[in-house]
Design a protein around this motif. Structure first.
Motif, PDB file in Angstrom:
ATOM      1  N   ASN A 157       0.854  -1.188   0.000  1.00 27.71           N
ATOM      2  CA  ASN A 157       0.000   0.000   0.000  1.00 27.71           C
ATOM      3  C   ASN A 157       0.889   1.237   0.000  1.00 27.71           C
ATOM      4  OD1 ASN A 157      -2.598  -1.230   0.112  1.00 27.71           O
ATOM      5  ND2 ASN A 157      -2.237  -1.715   2.272  1.00 27.71           N
ATOM      6  N   VAL A 158       0.855   1.970  -1.083  1.00 29.14           N
ATOM      7  CA  VAL A 158       1.635   3.201  -1.194  1.00 29.14           C
ATOM      8  C   VAL A 158       0.947   4.298  -0.397  1.00 29.14           C
ATOM      9  CG1 VAL A 158       2.488   4.970  -2.787  1.00 29.14           C
ATOM     10  CG2 VAL A 158       2.561   2.544  -3.438  1.00 29.14           C
ATOM     11  N   THR A 159       1.708   5.025   0.377  1.00 26.33           N
ATOM     12  CA  THR A 159       1.147   6.119   1.173  1.00 26.33           C
ATOM     13  C   THR A 159       1.492   7.494   0.621  1.00 26.33           C
ATOM     14  OG1 THR A 159       3.063   6.051   2.659  1.00 26.33           O
ATOM     15  CG2 THR A 159       1.131   4.749   3.275  1.00 26.33           C
ATOM     16  N   ALA A 160       2.633   7.613  -0.078  1.00 23.26           N
ATOM     17  CA  ALA A 160       3.023   8.919  -0.600  1.00 23.26           C
ATOM     18  C   ALA A 160       3.979   8.766  -1.773  1.00 23.26           C
ATOM     19  CB  ALA A 160       3.675   9.770   0.495  1.00 23.26           C
ATOM     20  N   VAL A 161       3.899   9.712  -2.684  1.00 22.63           N
ATOM     21  CA  VAL A 161       4.825   9.810  -3.815  1.00 22.63           C
ATOM     22  C   VAL A 161       5.284  11.248  -3.904  1.00 22.63           C
ATOM     23  CG1 VAL A 161       5.146   9.523  -6.293  1.00 22.63           C
ATOM     24  CG2 VAL A 161       3.604   7.979  -5.061  1.00 22.63           C
ATOM     25  N   ALA A 259       1.865  13.414  -4.218  1.00 25.63           N
ATOM     26  CA  ALA A 259       0.595  12.697  -4.098  1.00 25.63           C
ATOM     27  C   ALA A 259       0.611  11.925  -2.789  1.00 25.63           C
ATOM     28  CB  ALA A 259       0.402  11.746  -5.277  1.00 25.63           C
ATOM     29  N   ARG A 260      -0.455  12.064  -2.012  1.00 27.08           N
ATOM     30  CA  ARG A 260      -0.514  11.413  -0.704  1.00 27.08           C
ATOM     31  C   ARG A 260      -1.872  10.750  -0.487  1.00 27.08           C
ATOM     32  NH1 ARG A 260       2.751  15.823   1.180  1.00 27.08           N
ATOM     33  NH2 ARG A 260       4.695  15.028   2.065  1.00 27.08           N
ATOM     34  N   ARG A 261      -1.831   9.643   0.240  1.00 23.44           N
ATOM     35  CA  ARG A 261      -3.058   9.021   0.719  1.00 23.44           C
ATOM     36  C   ARG A 261      -3.286   9.494   2.149  1.00 23.44           C
ATOM     37  NH1 ARG A 261      -3.882   3.756   3.025  1.00 23.44           N
ATOM     38  NH2 ARG A 261      -1.742   3.173   2.492  1.00 23.44           N
ATOM     39  N   ARG A 268     -10.630  10.541   4.516  1.00 25.56           N
ATOM     40  CA  ARG A 268     -10.138   9.488   3.631  1.00 25.56           C
ATOM     41  C   ARG A 268     -10.116  10.030   2.214  1.00 25.56           C
ATOM     42  NH1 ARG A 268     -12.330   5.958   0.042  1.00 25.56           N
ATOM     43  NH2 ARG A 268     -11.221   3.963  -0.285  1.00 25.56           N
ATOM     44  N   GLY A 269      -8.947  10.019   1.602  1.00 22.00           N
ATOM     45  CA  GLY A 269      -8.845  10.499   0.232  1.00 22.00           C
ATOM     46  C   GLY A 269      -7.400  10.651  -0.171  1.00 22.00           C
ATOM     47  N   ILE A 270      -7.200  11.273  -1.321  1.00 24.36           N
ATOM     48  CA  ILE A 270      -5.846  11.518  -1.803  1.00 24.36           C
ATOM     49  C   ILE A 270      -5.709  12.989  -2.181  1.00 24.36           C
ATOM     50  CG2 ILE A 270      -5.443   9.173  -2.593  1.00 24.36           C
ATOM     51  CD1 ILE A 270      -6.074  10.049  -5.418  1.00 24.36           C
TER      52      ILE A 270
END
Length: 438
Positions: A157-161, A259-261, A268-270
């Protein structure tokens, strides 16, 4: 599902190339120089059956076979098993790519603008016909970040880019930071060296990075994100003084795709943004110099991963194109498909009222008792906590201070700055810069 052509049964995959500019010419060269290796890797001989260009009489690199040049792109697409699209822009690229996919031909593209604007339609056409859609070269050139997100991190699960995904702006900001150049000087140097176009708007205003941010966010969070969903701030307003102030504070300024979750406090969102940001000098992205690209990914299990390399240029980008081409050709011969578009998460895109951020604000204030208390009161009124305050050497009778906030929402931070600009003891809001990477 697509069926085998006569050529595929004979162990040949017919390749059509759309566009023969800097990258396209390198694709042709490498295809010819390494034909045997590519055949061994894919299980088929990759036969270049045509090169669609606007002007067949224009001068080309000596290794480009003139007999393969054509101005009939539609006809070329209809007789190919794999179409490599390197035209750029939206049209005629969109029409040609859709025609290829609908005809069962797989597509390899480096066209980030097309993917960011029409990704769902392209993915839908590929799935309907059983064709592949590959686009490693659309983000960060030779850096395999698309593969990393789409396949290597499929089990996490990616949390941030956070990405430096535009080499032109990174070169400009690096020259400003290391040599003290102003923006106009650094841009002129980038144009002289070929890093920036004569019209640098797409780069310096952040639109190129926004298209890439949309692609990265879509892959990372399994949610469709278009370029229209990405708020953008470019680098035109960054000054040499901003760079010097950043260095004094232990930061460098980079144009980042972020980009962040977000799953905190019931939200809840990005969030997806492109903006200049202060990055700590000790952060891995701070060490990315010149026209290089880097993408830092944070995931729950894998932790922090860094993808770094040349983000532009003919040969580096052609490397990514050919990697996709070999994979698409192997699927044509042996069966199988590239990963399909993954949008199961359907996470909402967060607005400024829910998007977390930190800022550094530079102010010119009255050098009088009570001024700092008044400034701190404005922050408190909007629920924004102050992390640090630093006073700079005054250039005049006023004082200059730099305030770094703790994390708050973008809306609260914007309201704070708006109120500061109305405060009588604040003579000027010199700059507002986001802080990332901490």
């Amino acid at each position: 599902m697509s069926t085998f052509t006569q050529a595929q049964r004979a162990g040949v995959v017919r390749v059509a190339l759309l566009g023969c500019g800097t990258v396209g010419a390198q694709v042709v060269r490498l295809l010819r120089e390494h034909a045997e290796e590519f055949a061994a890797r894919s299980g088929a001989r990759l036969e270049l059956v045509g090169i669609a260009v606007r002007d067949t009489a224009a001068e080309r690199q000596p290794w480009v076979p003139r007999e393969l040049l054509t101005d009939d792109a539609q006809g070329l697409v209809r007789r190919a098993d794999v179409v490599v699209e390197l035209i750029g822009g939206i049209e005629p690229a969109r029409t040609l790519v859709l025609a290829a996919l609908e005809n069962g031909a797989s597509v390899v593209t480096g066209n980030k603008a097309l993917l960011a604007a029409h990704g769902p339609a392209l993915h839908g056409a590929a799935e309907a016909s059983g064709a592949d859609l590959y686009y490693e070269a659309a983000v960060a050139g030779a850096v395999p970040v698309v593969y990393g997100l789409r396949e290597s991190l499929a089990g996490d699960n990616v949390t941030a880019v956070l990405g430096i995904v535009n080499g032109t702006t990174n070169f400009i900001l690096d020259e400003m930071a290391t040599r003290g150049l102003g923006f106009d000087e650094a841009l002129a140097l980038a144009q002289e060296l070929g890093y920036a176009e004569a019209d640098p708007t797409a780069d310096v205003d952040g639109h190129d990075a926004a298209a890439k941010a949309a692609i990265l966010a879509s892959l990372a969070f399994h949610t469709r994100v278009g370029i229209e969903d990405v708020p953008v701030t470019g680098i035109r307003d960054i000054t040499a003084e901003d760079m010097a102030a950043a260095q004094e504070s232990g930061y460098v300024i980079k144009l980042l795709a972020v980009a962040r979750r977000v799953t905190d406090d019931g939200t809840r969102g990005i969030s997806v943004r492109v903006h200049p940001a202060l990055v700590p000098a000790t952060h891995p992205l701070a060490a990315v110099h010149g026209a290089f690209n880097a993408v830092l990914i944070e995931a729950e299990s894998a932790g922090r991963l860094m993808f770094y390399g040349q983000g532009a240029g003919g040969a580096p980008t052609a490397s990514a194109v050919l990697s996709d081409l070999v994979a698409a050709a192997a699927h044509k011969i042996h069966g199988g498909n590239a990963p399909r578009e993954s949008t199961y998460a359907q996470m909402p895109l967060l607005g400024p009222e829910a998007t977390p951020a930190r800022t550094q604000v530079q102010l010119r204030i009255a050098d009088k008792p009570g001024t700092l208390a008044a400034v701190a009161s404005v922050y408190g009124q909007h629920g924004v906590s102050i992390e640090s305050v630093r006073q700079q050497r005054p250039a005049d009778e006023d004082a200059r201070i730099v305030i770094v906030s703790h994390e708050a929402t973008e809306a609260a931070l914007a309201d704070t700055v708006a109120k500061l600009s109305e405060e009588p003891r604040v003579h000027e809001v010199i700059s507002v810069t986001r802080v990332e990477g901490e």
